[in-house]
Structure formats: structure tokens, C-alpha cells
Design a protein around this motif. Structure first.
Motif, PDB file in Angstrom:
ATOM      1  N   VAL A   1     -13.785  13.903  -6.221  1.00 20.66           N
ATOM      2  CA  VAL A   1     -14.459  12.630  -6.488  1.00 20.66           C
ATOM      3  C   VAL A   1     -13.901  11.575  -5.541  1.00 20.66           C
ATOM      4  CG1 VAL A   1     -14.907  10.823  -8.188  1.00 20.66           C
ATOM      5  CG2 VAL A   1     -14.820  13.231  -8.901  1.00 20.66           C
ATOM      6  N   THR A   2     -14.779  10.839  -4.878  1.00 22.84           N
ATOM      7  CA  THR A   2     -14.337   9.779  -3.978  1.00 22.84           C
ATOM      8  C   THR A   2     -13.884   8.563  -4.781  1.00 22.84           C
ATOM      9  OG1 THR A   2     -15.847  10.484  -2.235  1.00 22.84           O
ATOM     10  CG2 THR A   2     -15.013   8.227  -2.111  1.00 22.84           C
ATOM     11  N   ALA A   3     -12.673   8.112  -4.511  1.00 26.36           N
ATOM     12  CA  ALA A   3     -12.118   6.932  -5.172  1.00 26.36           C
ATOM     13  C   ALA A   3     -11.792   5.894  -4.107  1.00 26.36           C
ATOM     14  CB  ALA A   3     -10.861   7.302  -5.957  1.00 26.36           C
ATOM     15  N   LYS A   4     -12.067   4.625  -4.424  1.00 29.86           N
ATOM     16  CA  LYS A   4     -11.814   3.541  -3.482  1.00 29.86           C
ATOM     17  C   LYS A   4     -11.092   2.409  -4.212  1.00 29.86           C
ATOM     18  CE  LYS A   4     -16.121   4.519  -0.982  1.00 29.86           C
ATOM     19  NZ  LYS A   4     -17.409   3.950  -0.481  1.00 29.86           N
ATOM     20  N   TRP A   5     -10.149   1.801  -3.523  1.00 28.62           N
ATOM     21  CA  TRP A   5      -9.489   0.628  -4.091  1.00 28.62           C
ATOM     22  C   TRP A   5      -8.864  -0.194  -2.966  1.00 28.62           C
ATOM     23  CZ3 TRP A   5      -7.456   5.517  -4.348  1.00 28.62           C
ATOM     24  CH2 TRP A   5      -6.168   5.711  -3.853  1.00 28.62           C
ATOM     25  N   ASP A   6      -8.546  -1.439  -3.283  1.00 32.44           N
ATOM     26  CA  ASP A   6      -7.933  -2.364  -2.323  1.00 32.44           C
ATOM     27  C   ASP A   6      -6.554  -2.765  -2.825  1.00 32.44           C
ATOM     28  OD1 ASP A   6     -10.342  -2.327  -0.934  1.00 32.44           O
ATOM     29  OD2 ASP A   6     -11.093  -4.118  -1.967  1.00 32.44           O
ATOM     30  N   PHE A   7      -5.663  -3.049  -1.881  1.00 25.92           N
ATOM     31  CA  PHE A   7      -4.387  -3.639  -2.258  1.00 25.92           C
ATOM     32  C   PHE A   7      -4.011  -4.693  -1.229  1.00 25.92           C
ATOM     33  CE2 PHE A   7      -3.201  -0.055   0.426  1.00 25.92           C
ATOM     34  CZ  PHE A   7      -2.147  -0.535   1.190  1.00 25.92           C
ATOM     35  N   PHE A   8      -3.091  -5.567  -1.612  1.00 24.65           N
ATOM     36  CA  PHE A   8      -2.798  -6.751  -0.820  1.00 24.65           C
ATOM     37  C   PHE A   8      -1.294  -6.953  -0.663  1.00 24.65           C
ATOM     38  CE2 PHE A   8      -6.673  -7.157  -3.247  1.00 24.65           C
ATOM     39  CZ  PHE A   8      -7.605  -7.523  -2.283  1.00 24.65           C
ATOM     40  N   ILE A   9      -0.907  -7.460   0.505  1.00 25.40           N
ATOM     41  CA  ILE A   9       0.479  -7.816   0.740  1.00 25.40           C
ATOM     42  C   ILE A   9       0.741  -9.142   0.030  1.00 25.40           C
ATOM     43  CG2 ILE A   9       2.264  -8.234   2.467  1.00 25.40           C
ATOM     44  CD1 ILE A   9       0.928  -5.424   2.517  1.00 25.40           C
ATOM     45  N   VAL A  10       1.695  -9.150  -0.887  1.00 24.99           N
ATOM     46  CA  VAL A  10       1.955 -10.358  -1.673  1.00 24.99           C
ATOM     47  C   VAL A  10       3.204 -11.102  -1.198  1.00 24.99           C
ATOM     48  CG1 VAL A  10       0.761  -9.499  -3.703  1.00 24.99           C
ATOM     49  CG2 VAL A  10       3.186  -9.007  -3.431  1.00 24.99           C
ATOM     50  N   LYS A  11       4.080 -10.412  -0.503  1.00 24.60           N
ATOM     51  CA  LYS A  11       5.278 -11.062   0.020  1.00 24.60           C
ATOM     52  C   LYS A  11       5.832 -10.230   1.159  1.00 24.60           C
ATOM     53  CE  LYS A  11       9.690 -13.113  -1.413  1.00 24.60           C
ATOM     54  NZ  LYS A  11      10.631 -13.336  -2.569  1.00 24.60           N
ATOM     55  N   GLU A  12       6.281 -10.908   2.218  1.00 24.13           N
ATOM     56  CA  GLU A  12       6.799 -10.173   3.363  1.00 24.13           C
ATOM     57  C   GLU A  12       7.806 -11.014   4.140  1.00 24.13           C
ATOM     58  OE1 GLU A  12       5.180  -7.685   7.291  1.00 24.13           O
ATOM     59  OE2 GLU A  12       3.782  -8.859   6.065  1.00 24.13           O
ATOM     60  N   ARG A  13       8.900 -10.358   4.509  1.00 22.98           N
ATOM     61  CA  ARG A  13       9.850 -10.891   5.472  1.00 22.98           C
ATOM     62  C   ARG A  13       9.958  -9.863   6.580  1.00 22.98           C
ATOM     63  NH1 ARG A  13      12.824 -11.818   0.762  1.00 22.98           N
ATOM     64  NH2 ARG A  13      14.241 -10.101   1.313  1.00 22.98           N
ATOM     65  N   ASP A  14       9.577 -10.245   7.770  1.00 24.13           N
ATOM     66  CA  ASP A  14       9.460  -9.298   8.875  1.00 24.13           C
ATOM     67  C   ASP A  14      10.738  -8.494   9.065  1.00 24.13           C
ATOM     68  OD1 ASP A  14       8.069  -8.062  10.927  1.00 24.13           O
ATOM     69  OD2 ASP A  14       8.900  -9.416  12.443  1.00 24.13           O
ATOM     70  N   ASN A  15      10.570  -7.171   9.108  1.00 22.91           N
ATOM     71  CA  ASN A  15      11.673  -6.228   9.322  1.00 22.91           C
ATOM     72  C   ASN A  15      12.729  -6.257   8.218  1.00 22.91           C
ATOM     73  OD1 ASN A  15      10.636  -5.203  11.752  1.00 22.91           O
ATOM     74  ND2 ASN A  15      11.572  -6.880  12.911  1.00 22.91           N
ATOM     75  N   GLU A  16      12.362  -6.801   7.033  1.00 26.93           N
ATOM     76  CA  GLU A  16      13.317  -6.841   5.930  1.00 26.93           C
ATOM     77  C   GLU A  16      12.711  -6.391   4.605  1.00 26.93           C
ATOM     78  OE1 GLU A  16      15.196 -10.613   5.440  1.00 26.93           O
ATOM     79  OE2 GLU A  16      15.884 -10.734   7.519  1.00 26.93           O
ATOM     80  N   PHE A  17      11.572  -6.988   4.234  1.00 27.59           N
ATOM     81  CA  PHE A  17      11.042  -6.787   2.891  1.00 27.59           C
ATOM     82  C   PHE A  17       9.524  -6.872   2.903  1.00 27.59           C
ATOM     83  CE2 PHE A  17       9.307  -8.561  -0.988  1.00 27.59           C
ATOM     84  CZ  PHE A  17       9.920  -7.838  -1.992  1.00 27.59           C
ATOM     85  N   LEU A  18       8.882  -6.035   2.085  1.00 28.63           N
ATOM     86  CA  LEU A  18       7.429  -6.125   1.905  1.00 28.63           C
ATOM     87  C   LEU A  18       7.082  -5.714   0.486  1.00 28.63           C
ATOM     88  CD1 LEU A  18       4.570  -5.286   4.271  1.00 28.63           C
ATOM     89  CD2 LEU A  18       4.548  -4.254   1.999  1.00 28.63           C
ATOM     90  N   GLY A  19       6.212  -6.519  -0.162  1.00 25.69           N
ATOM     91  CA  GLY A  19       5.716  -6.188  -1.488  1.00 25.69           C
ATOM     92  C   GLY A  19       4.206  -6.169  -1.501  1.00 25.69           C
ATOM     93  N   TRP A  20       3.607  -5.243  -2.252  1.00 20.93           N
ATOM     94  CA  TRP A  20       2.151  -5.145  -2.312  1.00 20.93           C
ATOM     95  C   TRP A  20       1.698  -4.961  -3.758  1.00 20.93           C
ATOM     96  CZ3 TRP A  20       5.036  -0.818  -1.222  1.00 20.93           C
ATOM     97  CH2 TRP A  20       4.786   0.313  -2.003  1.00 20.93           C
ATOM     98  N   SER A  21       0.402  -5.184  -3.972  1.00 20.75           N
ATOM     99  CA  SER A  21      -0.164  -5.034  -5.301  1.00 20.75           C
ATOM    100  C   SER A  21      -1.665  -4.825  -5.189  1.00 20.75           C
ATOM    101  CB  SER A  21       0.122  -6.288  -6.142  1.00 20.75           C
ATOM    102  OG  SER A  21      -0.571  -6.238  -7.369  1.00 20.75           O
TER     103      SER A  21
END
Length: 227
Positions: free
Chosen positions: A129-149
Motif C-alpha cells: 500500500v502506498t503511504a505518503k506523509w510530510d515532516f518538517f524541520i522544527v529546529k536546527e543548528r548547523d553541524n550540531e543539532f536538528l529536530g523534525w516532526s
């Protein structure tokens, strides 16, 4: 590469689209469980619902499930790893979410939303079954930290983050990776998925191990992502 798996549970938002894959396993587990604390009609009804979700990819009572996703426990998978590669290379590889297709055969494509790299669109093949969804970068510090949701109204809400820290040498990175998800159907869904949470943890740990081996062998290819 040294890797450590850590289990955490938080009482916040949360979940993951691969619950469809777990649905059949969960249904089988309920049917095979030899316990008198679960009435037979409940076992049959819940197993039938899970089999339906797993085999068809369809989720009945979508609105209800979204509402029940609110305000109950989030399940987290946390992995820590030492990777013998520079922190900027580790961050860049994980930041390029198109690389997910290299590690998960069921992920067919990952593409930037609207031509930017602050949001991503995923297409996957789950049980045919084909499933599709989107997610977004909510916080980022270049070359240190990234959060998504994923979006808050996603039936299988999931989120995560990764942090990279310098290791004991310039060519070493200490990585912390967290993936969080919430089973649909509130506390009932959580109780069904909970016994299989260890499998999800192993799956996430295996992904980080693959990433580490690839980076250490110098086979990483990083897209130059400029907004």
C-alpha cells in the motif's frame, strides 16, 4: 563504531508510519497470547482491526484516532554511537533525508517540499500500500543539532532529533539520535504496540549502525542543500 541503545518514554506528543507494518505482528501476538485477563471477544475484535490495518493500509475511524493520539505516552528510541568520521560529514549525511532510501527498501522516495529543505515529502510502500506523509524541520543548528516532526494532525505522528558532538579526535563524532512515535488509538494502541517496542528500537539501532559503517568507509554522498 561503538553503538549504545537507550530506551526512554516521555509523556508528550508523538508516532510513526511503520505502525502499519507492526499491525499484523501485533494482531498475531494478541491472538497467540495465552492469558485470561483479555476477554476472548476483545482479543478477536482488536486482532481483526489490526489485521485490517496491516493488510489494507487503511485506518478506520481516522478522526477518532487523531483525537486519541493526544495526551498520552510517547515511545522513544534513543541511540548513541561513536562514528569515526568528522562531525560535519555525519551531520550533512543525516541532514540529507533523501539518504533514507538507501537504508529502508520500503521508502520509495524522499523529496523537499516546495523546493526547500525545511520540509520533506515521503512516499513509501507498506505491505503493498502506498503511504505518503510530510515532516518538517522544527529546529536546527548547523553541524550540531536538528529536530523534525510530522504535522500535528498526522494519524501516525512521529518526531525525532539528532545531535553531533566532537569525539576524542578531529576524525571522530559522538552521535545522539532519538526517534519518537505514538501508536494510534490512544492508550489502547499503546498497550498493543508496547510489547513490540523493542523491535522498533532494534530497527532504529540497525539504521544508525548502517549509517556509521557507510560514513566510516567513505561511501557517503552529500547533497549541497542551499535554501
Amino acid at each position: 563504531m561503538d553503538i549504545t541503545k537507550i530506551t526512554e518514554r516521555k509523556h508528550t506528543h508523538p508516532v510513526a508510519d511503520f505502525a502499519k507494518i507492526l499491525a499484523i505482528c501485533a494482531a498475531q501476538g494478541i491472538l497467540l497470547t495465552n492469558t485470561r485477563c483479555i476477554p476472548l471477544p476483545v482479543k478477536i475484535a482488536s486482532s481483526a482491526l489490526l489485521f485490517y490495518m496491516g493488510l489494507t493500509g487503511k485506518l478506520p475511524f481516522i478522526t477518532l484516532l487523531r483525537r486519541l493520539n493526544e495526551n498520552h505516552g510517547q515511545l522513544n528510541c534513543k541511540v548513541e554511537a561513536i562514528i569515526r568520521q568528522r562531525p560535519d560529514r555525519v551531520f550533512a549525511y543525516l541532514r540529507d533525508f533523501t539518504n533514507l532510501t538507501k537504508h529502508f527498501s520500503w521508502v520509495k522516495s524522499v523529496s523537499p517540499l516546495n523546493g526547500t529543505y525545511s520540509g520533506w515529502h515521503v512516499e513509501a510502500d507498506l505491505l503493498g500500500v502506498t503511504a505518503k506523509w510530510d515532516f518538517f524541520i522544527v529546529k536546527e543548528r548547523d553541524n550540531e543539532f536538528l529536530g523534525w516532526s510530522t504535522a500535528n494532525d498526522t494519524v501516525f505522528y512521529n518526531s525525532g532529533k539528532f545531535e553531533v558532538h566532537p569525539g576524542r579526535s578531529p576524525e571522530e563524532t559522538r552521535l545522539e539520535f532519538v526517534f519518537s512515535y505514538t501508536p494510534p488509538a490512544g492508550k489502547f494502541g499503546k498497550s498493543v504496540i508496547q510489547p513490540f517496542h523493542a523491535l522498533v528500537e532494534d530497527y532504529v539501532a540497525g539504521y544508525i549502525q548502517e549509517v556509521g559503517r557507510l560514513l566510516e568507509n567513505g561511501h557517503d554522498e552529500v547533497t549541497d542543500m542551499v535554501e
